[in-house]
Structures are given as structure tokens and as C-alpha cells.
Scaffold this motif. Structure first.
Motif: not given
Length: 1060
Positions: A950-956, A987-996
Motif C-alpha cells: 500500500l505504501i509504495i502505491n502512488p495512488e494510496f 523505508r525509502g518512501v519519502q511521502r510518508t513519515v521518516d523511518e528514523q
């Protein structure tokens, strides 16, 4: 939108029509027999409740648009308090409904209630036409929601009957009903006949009888009563007699109900003597019938007050059980007042029996208060209002009725308030200065300063001495022009009746606040009056700030000298006390010893003296404020010359420079513990500290320490005050010790019967009863509390109500209660409705959660999802959203352990439920918010693959801020695994919350809880992940946590954090 919480018994009377249709009289009286609830100093129209007043105070410059739910809450609260409706609330609600699209914010049932309330019993201050206009506007809103039922049409006819308004075309109404509900039955024709009889429309009644004959509808007693009233109100008394004859011919013997209608027929045609004979001859009238007769009499053109008083005397004694007049009679009186028939009201109330005040400290000034408000609202002549209030006082119905008239006059009609005060004085009541405060301000706005002085003279004429507060707060601040010449101002006040000895102090104080030192000196020279100079310490301290800034040290000292010569208390250190206040905490003079030296030099030059205690305190302050030894020595020498051992500071002067120990009520828990140790070591009395420490320990949840303190209190025989006993009750509630809690409550109630326990403690006690399987006892407790005291409710008890409902949800799954109720019932929802009806709470998201949880605990997933959707549609809330989504994700993925909890549930059905729940959440909160919640639910359920997809889906689309807040909440809750799964998923998805950032949130929570092991375990998990590089900030915070706890720092951490 919240569900209507109005009285259920009232609702059943309004909307349910039993199989045996009631008579027109019973329909008329169902409104009159509602049990009243009382509230003081409010009226029936034009008065907004406290909620709207608070909203106006919060935003006085903006017109805040009320929500429909808020307006309904105000309307409902007013109804519960008065058994009346506020016309302004109805109009506001109607305006909101017109502006809003057709929705479910107001239900058909709520509109039905409002429709049935457009009658004189609920809106007595309005005319029949106004009530009918309101009804028609509400009917339009009803049509927007759906098709009216037969019950709605019956209510429509009842409202016409009650308001005595004609139905212009009954055939068109019958045709309209036939389209949706088929041909009219006998009950509907009876209601139409009631409308025709109420307005004396014999022609319409004849047409209806013909139609009823065609349909073979037999005439009932109710129909004959309608015909009898129709002929009587048409002026045809002989026709009414023929109806009675026809009634006997039909085999229906006239009973007391028929006699009551015949009485109405007689008074409608002016046959008062026959009506009086009927009342004396017939002894079987019930209270509703007598009220029907009284209403018929009072609505006639010429009211015979003797006959009205006779009807009131016939009413049974149990009808007059409250502290105010019965609601039905009060409603009649309000209606008469607005019809300009106040003399009838005075005589009618004069015939009512006085209430019995049997309980100590019972409210004795409630009788007739609402009616007095209506006298002013209806603009009844003041002489009649005062006459009514005087009658209430004479008959001991309300000993403060004249005081209430004065209060209302001051609010609504200030020009007549003085006359009301004169009447109060003539009645032998002592007038007090604060009665005149609104009048003083009113005359200031109208006539200026001369009007205020005339009002002071009126106070003197009524033997009211102008006190110090009146002078300081209401006169002097508004005598700006007069006080430009202080001597003339004192003379003007003296001519108005205020003694110079009384006015000199406030005038001097006012001038000091204006920094007019020369005028003060001139005034003190002219008047030799002595004053209490300690009341001038505050304005003098403020003046010292100005004197320091303007360098007027000499003039300030002269004012001090002049005042000192006028002092009453020559042996007390007035100068030292002033200096201590001038150098109090957070003052600039305290940090400026050089300016303090200037003040002291001028005072010493004028031979002012100070006490040894003040001298030492000032030297100590100077030593702390500066290291300039020369200034300190000069201050010490100056004070030494001013020192007088015969002077002493007043007892409370030590607190001016922080020398007093705190009172136990102002101490914290730690300070109280230290103070207790000190008292015990000195073998002093620790009882007050023990009592306070026990209360704070219980309040802060330190239950073990509270038990130790309680044992110590019992061993020392510490007197248990009401507050202490309430804390002991709270202690046993938190310990879940029901027997001791019951014992504590009984002891508190017996020792302090007038003490009112906090609402949250009552709710917690009810929750404890439910925990002990005593649901009925808990309801009785809450019901009794609501009957004895006004329930405030609100957000401050929401946690307590939530715990109560949670206990009910768990109780509903127990075997004992499950056998007593149907499986389709939801006990928690019933309990929530019960609490809302009593006013403890509203329909909030947190409180709706236990309703859904009950179904989950019962293992009924279908019912839980259905309940969730119903609540979302009804209240626009999504209770237990996260828990339900997480559960459905697990079930949809075939989790056998979770499937075993819900018999009959399959993975396919769970997926279907998940789709419906997500659709509901999207409709209420939006798609992005729902998606954010779904991500957290997937992380909680351990479905990392679905989460990543779901996270890597750009339409989500997601709500980034909401997702961060959810992560912060999970961090506080310690949901480590959930956050770790979520971190790996983003991880690696910039449009969500930062992993760190997620790892930082977890570490921050471990730092707050001082959990070293959890922090190191988190680091080890992250360190084994080859794809992740731990940030330096994370390492620094981890090292700091280890250093604070003096723990060994592992070499791997020290090396990467560069710790030496």
C-alpha cells in the motif's frame, strides 16, 4: 448528532397512540400532567442558556454559528429543567435546519417531539398563531426527511385542537393521507371531529358525522364530547343539551369526564352559577379533569375568579407536592400573563396551597420565580408585579419575592428599580449598598456624575449607608470631573449624605492611584480626620514605582508623613510595612538598593521611624540585591537612625518579604511529607497535615501511601471532615474494596447529609458496583444523584463514564447477566442512553467505544460491525476504529487464533466487513485519514507485505500529520513491535513519515520511562539491520540515557557515538 434524551415517559405520551383512542380531554391534558423540574430565574422565551452565554463571552466580536447539535442540547436542557420549551431555541434550531441540507442531524423522532410541543402547555408565552407558524415550518422540515406517518398526522390535528385553530379543508387532508396510508379509520375521524369541536365548527362536524355514518363508524364517548364542545363554543347551549340527550339514547351514561365537558360548555356560554352548582354537586372529578375545567374557564372571555379558586381547592393535595406551583397551573398562569390578565393570575395563585418545607436547608425562595420573570417579559404594570410579589411574601410562599422583583427591575427596567427598592424598604426589609450598584451605573450613563450623586442621596433617604466598596468601586472611578477638585468632591459627597470620615480614605486612595500627590497633601491638611492607613499600602506601593521613575522622593516622603499623622494605630510600624511591600518579590525597587536608600534618606529627614524587624529585613534584602558594601553600609546606618524598638509590625507583615511558611493547603506532596516529618520530630499536632496529605495522595493515585496515612489518622483519632471522608471513599473505590466503600459512603451520608460528593466519585462508585455485578444498584445510585442534585456532566468526567461503560460491557458477557437479557440486546448502549438522559455525558467517540466492544466481547462480529456503522451514520463518530480495523485485517488473513474467538466468521466474511468498515470511515473522516489508520492497523496485525504494497502505491493517499500523531501515540503506549513494522514498511518512501523519526519516538519514550534495557534492545535490533544507518542524534540520546543512569556504555555504541 446526539440522540434525544428527553423524558421517555413524555415521549411515549406524545408519539404513541394506543388502540383505544383517548378522548379529546385526555389529549388536551396529557401536556398538563408532566412532572415539573425546577430551575430558578429563567423564563420561557428570549433567554439563552449558559452554553450560549459562554460562547458569546468567548467571542464577543464574532457571531458564532451554532451547530444543530448544540442548539438541540440547549433546547433539551431547558425542557428538562422547566417542562417548557424556549421559543428562541426553537427558532434558532429551525433556522439551522433551513440552512442545512436534508441529513440525519435531526431525526424524525426529534422533529415529531417538536411538532407535538407547539401547544399552549409548552409554549405558553406565544399566541396560537405563532405556535401554528412554528408547527408549519417544522412540518416542512419533516417532509424533507421523509414521508409523515399516521402518528404525525394525529399530532397535527392535536396541535390544531389545543391551539383552537380551524382546519380549512379536511377533505384535502383526508385525500393526502389516503395516498400514502389508505382510507381513514375511526380514530382519524375522531381527531378531525375534535378539531371541529374545539373551534365550534358545527358545519364541519356535521359533514364528518355524515362521512362516519357512511363508513359505519360507531360514535364513541369521545365523539359526543367533541360535538358537545362544538355546539357550546358556537353559542348553542341547547344544541349541547341535545348532544347529551343523544348520548344517553346511545346507551352511554355521562360520567365525570362528560360532566367536565358540560362544565366547559356552561362557562363558555356565561352560565357561571350553573357551573358552580355542577362543581359542588359532582365530587368524582380527577385532577386532569379539574385542570381541563380550569383551562376552559380561564380561556373564556369573562373569568369568574371565585369559580376558578373553587376549582383549585378541589384539586387533590398530592397534586401540590413540589416547591413550586405545578407545571400545568404555572403554564396557565404564564399564558394569562401574556394575555394581559395578570389580576386573574394573582387571584388564582392566591388560592393555591403553600408548599411544605420539611427538609433542613431546603430552597424556600423558588416559588413563583419563573412567573415573576414572565411578568417583566410581558411588560405587566409594575404595580401589579409588586402586588403579586407582596402576596407571595404575605402567604409565605416565597419570602424573597420582592428581592427577586428588585433584581429583575435592575436587569430589565432600571428606571423603575428605585420604586421597587422603596417597596422593599416599606415591607420592612433591610436594604444593602450593593442593591444600588446597578442603579448608580445606570444614572451615570443617563445623567452623568450629578445623577450618581442624586442616587447616593436616595440611598441615604432609604437609610442605606454608602460603604467603602461602593465608594471605591462604583462612585469614585466615575467621578472624574468632580475629583479634579478633591475638596469640593468631599463636600459634594457630604451633602449627598456621606460622612467626610468615611469618604476621605477612598478619595485619598483614588488620588494616590492617579499619582496626584500634591492634591493628597492639600486634602489631608484641610481635614483632621483619622484613617486606617493600612488600607492604603497597595496604592502607596504603586505610587512608589512612579515616584522612583520621576525622582519625586521628597514629595513621596511628605505624603507618607502626612498620612502617618492621620493613622489610627500609632503603635504599629506603618512605614516599615510599606517599605517591605515596596521591596516585595518581583519589584524593581528590590533590585535597586540605591533608590531604596533615597527613599530611606527622605523618610529619615522627616523623622519617620521603623521597627527593628522591618529594619533587619530591609538590610537583608539589600545584602542579597547588591555587593556594593558602601550602599549596604549607608542603608544600615540610615535604618539604625530610624529604628524604634517600641514599634512592631502587624502579624501578617512577615509574608510581604517571604518570611512566612506556606500553609499546608498551598504545599505540594513532597513539601507536606517533609512538613509531617518536621511536626512529628517536634511532637507537634500533625492532624491537619495528615488530613491534607491523605487527600492529595488519594487524588494522585498513591494508594499504598494513602492506606498508611489512613491508618495513622485512625490511630491518632484525627477528626474526619467531609472532604476527608470523601477521599477515603475514593480510596476504597480505587482499591476496588466494595464493602468498605459502601461503609464509607453510608458514614459520609449519615454524618454530613448536606455534603455533595463529586460527580466523578459517584460515577466511579457506580462503576465499582457494576464490577461487582450490581448493575441495578448502580443505576439507582446515579438516578438518585440526578434527582437530588443538578448534574453538571461534561468532559471532566468522560474518563469515569468510559470506565463505567467498559465495566458494563464486560458484565454483559458474564453468564449471570447473559441469562437475564436477550442476545440481541446491547446493555452498554442502554446504559449510555440512561446516562445521557440524566445529563452525565453526551454521545462522544470515546464513550461509544464500549458499545461496540460489548459485541466483540460476546464474539458477535456481525453485530459489532453493524453497530459501528450505525453509530458512524448517527453521530459521525468511529468508535474503536483502530482496534476494529486491526482485528478485521487479522481475520481477513485467516488468523486461526482470532477466528476461534468469533464462531461462524470466515476470512471471506471478515474481508467483506473490512471493506464496509473502511468505506464508513472514509465517508466520515475522508479517504486519506482512513488510509493512515489502515496503515497502523496493518502494522499492528503484522501484515508487513500488505503494508509495504500500500505504501509504495502512488495512488494510496495518506494524511501525513495524522500518521505522525498516531506514531507518537503508539510510542507513548510502548507499542514497539507495531512501530518497528511501520518503520520498515515506510523505508525509502519519502511521502510518508521518516523511518528514523519513528525510532527517535521510541527512544524518547524509553528515556521518559528510564527503561535502559528496552533502549539497548532497540539499538541491537537496529544495529543488526544492514540496510539501516542509525543517526547520530539517536546515538547521542542513547548515550545520554546511559550516562544519567551511570550505566556502562557498550563499546560499539561508544565508538560510533565518539564518546571518550
Amino acid at each position: 448528532m446526539q440522540r434525544a434524551r428527553l423524558l421517555q415517559s413524555m415521549w411515549r405520551r406524545l408519539v404513541q397512540l394506543p388502540v383505544g383512542r383517548p378522548s379529546a380531554a385526555s389529549l388536551e391534558l396529557r401536556y398538563a400532567m408532566i412532572s415539573p423540574t425546577h430551575l430558578r430565574f429563567l423564563g420561557t422565551g428570549g433567554v439563552q442558556c449558559d452554553v450560549s452565554k459562554r460562547s458569546r463571552r468567548l467571542a464577543p466580536t464574532e457571531k458564532v454559528e451554532d451547530r444543530i447539535e448544540d442548539v438541540w442540547t440547549q433546547l433539551e436542557a431547558y425542557y428538562q429543567q422547566h417542562s417548557l420549551l424556549n421559543y428562541e431555541h426553537c427558532q434558532r434550531l429551525l433556522g439551522q435546519l433551513k440552512r442545512s441540507p436534508a441529513s440525519q442531524e435531526v431525526s424524525m423522532e426529534q422533529l415529531h417531539f417538536l411538532l407535538g410541543s407547539c401547544v399552549p402547555e409548552f409554549l405558553p408565552a406565544q399566541t396560537g398563531q405563532e405556535r401554528q407558524q412554528l408547527f408549519q415550518a417544522l412540518w416542512v422540515e419533516l417532509l424533507r426527511l421523509g414521508q409523515p406517518t399516521l402518528a404525525h398526522y394525529h399530532t397535527r390535528l392535536q396541535v390544531l385542537c389545543q391551539n383552537r385553530l380551524p382546519l380549512l379543508d379536511h377533505r384535502s387532508l383526508l385525500a393526502e393521507i389516503a395516498i400514502y396510508h389508505g382510507a381513514a379509520d375511526a380514530a382519524l375521524y375522531s381527531s378531525l371531529l375534535d378539531v371541529a369541536g374545539s373551534v365550534g365548527n358545527v358545519r364541519m362536524a356535521t359533514e364528518l358525522l355524515a362521512e362516519m355514518r357512511e363508513r359505519s363508524f360507531a360514535l364513541t364517548e369521545r365523539n359526543f364530547h367533541a360535538l358537545l364542545l362544538g355546539h357550546a363554543r358556537n353559542g348553542d347551549l341547547s344544541g349541547a343539551e341535545s348532544v347529551l340527550a343523544s348520548m344517553r339514547a346511545a346507551g352511554i351514561q355521562p360520567g365525570s369526564s362528560t360532566q367536565a365537558h358540560w362544565f366547559e360548555a356552561l362557562v363558555a356560554n356565561g352560565q357561571v352559577s350553573q357551573a358552580l352548582e355542577l362543581v359542588r354537586a359532582e365530587a368524582g372529578f380527577t385532577a386532569p379533569q379539574l385542570l381541563q375545567m380550569l383551562r376552559g374557564l380561564l380561556t373564556s372571555k369573562n373569568v369568574d375568579t371565585d369559580l376558578a379558586q373553587q376549582l383549585v381547592k378541589e384539586l387533590p393535595r398530592e397534586f401540590f407536592t413540589g416547591l413550586d406551583m405545578p407545571h400545568a397551573i404555572r403554564s396557565l398562569c404564564i399564558q394569562l400573563v401574556h394575555q394581559e390578565r395578570s389580576q386573574v393570575v394573582i387571584k388564582l395563585v392566591g388560592a393555591l396551597p403553600a408548599p411544605k418545607f420539611e427538609v433542613q436547608n431546603q430552597n424556600t425562595d423558588e416559588y413563583g420565580t419563573l412567573l415573576l420573570h414572565e411578568f417583566f417579559r410581558a411588560r405587566v404594570p409594575l404595580t401589579q408585579t409588586l402586588q403579586f410579589a407582596s402576596e407571595l411574601v404575605k402567604r409565605n410562599l416565597n419570602t424573597r419575592a420582592l428581592h427577586l422583583v428588585v433584581e429583575l427591575a435592575l436587569r430589565r427596567l432600571p428606571s423603575s428599580a428605585l420604586h421597587c427598592l422603596e417597596e422593599l424598604f416599606a415591607a420592612g426589609e433591610e436594604l444593602r449598598p450593593h442593591y444600588f450598584w446597578p442603579l448608580i451605573l445606570h444614572h451615570n450613563r443617563r445623567d452623568g456624575e450629578s445623577g450618581m450623586l442624586r442616587m447616593v442621596a436616595e440611598m441615604k433617604r432609604l437609610r442605606v449607608e454608602c460603604d467603602d466598596e461602593t465608594l471605591r468601586q462604583y462612585l469614585l472611578p466615575h467621578l472624574n470631573k468632580t475629583l479634579t477638585q478633591p475638596f469640593e468632591a468631599v463636600k459634594a459627597l457630604e451633602s449627598a449624605g456621606v460622612k467626610p470620615s468615611q469618604v476621605l480614605g477612598p478619595v485619598v486612595s483614588h488620588l494616590l492611584q492617579q499619582h496626584e500627590m500634591t492634591k493628597v497633601l492639600d486634602l489631608l491638611k484641610r481635614y483632621p480626620t483619622r484613617m486606617d492607613i493600612f488600607t492604603l499600602l497597595q496604592p502607596l506601593s504603586s505610587l512608589a514605582v512612579n515616584a522612583r521613575a520621576t525622582k519625586r522622593f521628597e514629595l513621596f516622603a511628605q505624603v507618607i508623613q502626612a498620612l502617618h499623622q492621620k493613622a489610627f494605630q500609632q503603635g504599629q510600624d506603618y512605614v516599615g510595612c510599606l517599605l517591605l511591600q515596596m521591596t516585595g518579590p518581583h519589584t524593581r525597587l528590590r533590585q535597586d538598593p540605591s533608590s531604596l536608600l533615597r527613599f530611606l534618606h527622605e523618610l529619615r529627614r522627616l523623622e519617620m521611624q521603623v521597627s527593628p524587624a522591618a529594619s533587619e529585613a530591609l538590610v537583608s534584602l539589600a545584602q542579597h540585591a547588591t555587593k556594593d558594601t558602601e550602599v549596604i553600609q549607608d542603608i544600615g546606618k540610615t535604618l539604625q537612625r530610624m529604628r524604634n524598638s517600641q514599634l512592631s509590625l502587624p502579624p501578617d507583615a512577615s509574608s510581604l518579604h517571604g518570611g512566612f511558611i506556606k500553609h499546608p493547603r498551598d504545599m505540594s506532596l513532597d513539601e507536606l511529607e517533609c512538613h509531617l516529618v518536621e511536626l512529628e520530630s517536634k511532637q507537634l499536632n500533625p492532624r491537619g497535615v495528615l488530613r491534607r496529605l491523605l487527600q492529595l495522595s488519594v487524588r494522585s493515585g498513591r494508594l499504598e501511601r494513602a492506606q498508611q496515612l489512613l491508618a495513622k489518622c485512625q490511630s491518632l483519632n484525627v477528626h474526619a471532615s467531609a472532604g476527608m471522608m470523601a477521599s477515603i471513599l475514593d480510596l476504597y473505590i480505587k482499591l476496588r474494596d466494595l464493602p468498605r466503600a459502601q461503609e464509607s459512603l453510608e458514614r459520609l451520608s449519615s454524618n454530613y447529609p448536606a455534603f455533595q460528593i463529586d460527580e466523578h466519585k459517584v460515577i466511579d462508585y457506580a462503576a465499582l458496583l457494576v464490577h461487582a455485578n450490581q448493575l441495578a444498584a448502580a443505576k439507582q445510585l446515579l438516578q438518585r444523584r440526578a434527582e437530588q442534585h443538578k448534574v453538571v456532566g461534561g468532559d471532566y468526567v468522560i474518563k469515569n463514564v468510559w470506565q463505567l461503560l467498559t465495566n458494563v460491557a464486560h458484565l454483559a458477557t458474564s453468564e449471570k447477566i447473559s441469562a437475564e437479557i436477550s442476545k440481541s440486546n446491547n446493555v452498554t448502549r442502554e446504559m449510555l442512553d440512561f446516562l445521557k438522559n440524566l445529563g452525565y455525558c453526551q454521545s462522544q467517540n470515546a464513550l461509544l467505544g464500549p458499545v461496540v466492544r460489548e459485541w466483540l466481547l460476546k464474539g458477535n462480529l456481525d453485530a459489532a460491525v453493524a453497530e459501528f456503522q450505525w453509530l458512524a451514520n448517527k453521530y459521525k463518530h468511529t468508535p474503536l476504529q483502530f482496534e476494529l480495523l486491526s482485528l478485521l485485517v487479522c481475520l481477513g488473513n485467516g488468523d486461526e487464533q482470532e477466528l476461534a474467538r468469533f464462531p461462524g466468521t470466515t476470512a471471506e466474511s471478515a474481508q467483506h466487513h473490512l471493506a464496509s468498515v473502511t468505506a464508513t470511515v472514509s465517508r466520515v473522516h475522508g479517504t486519506s485519514n482512513m488510509n493512515s489508520a489502515l496503515l497502523v492497523a496493518l502494522a499492528e496485525s503484522g501484515k508487513e507485505t500488505q503494508l509495504r504494497r500500500l505504501i509504495i502505491n502512488p495512488e494510496f493517499r495518506i494524511n501525513h500529520e495524522l500518521l505522525v500523531k498516531n506514531c507518537e501515540h503508539l510510542g507513548k503506549e510502548g507499542a514497539v513491535r507495531t512501530l518497528l513494522r511501520l518503520a520498515r514498511g515506510v523505508r525509502g518512501v519519502q511521502r510518508t513519515v521518516d523511518e528514523q523519526k519513528i525510532y527517535d519516538l521510541l527512544l524518547a519514550q524509553f528515556c521518559r520511562s528510564n527503561d535502559i534495557e528496552a533502549a539497548l534492545d532497540l539499538f541491537e535490533r537496529l544495529d543488526t539491520d544492514d540496510e539501516l544507518k542509525v543517526s547520530q542524534e539517536f546515538l547521542r540520546n542513547l548515550v545520554l540515557l546511559l550516562q544519567v543512569n551511570r550505566a556502562e556504555i557498550p563499546s560499539s555504541i561508544a565508538l560510533r557515538a565518539q564518546v571518550r
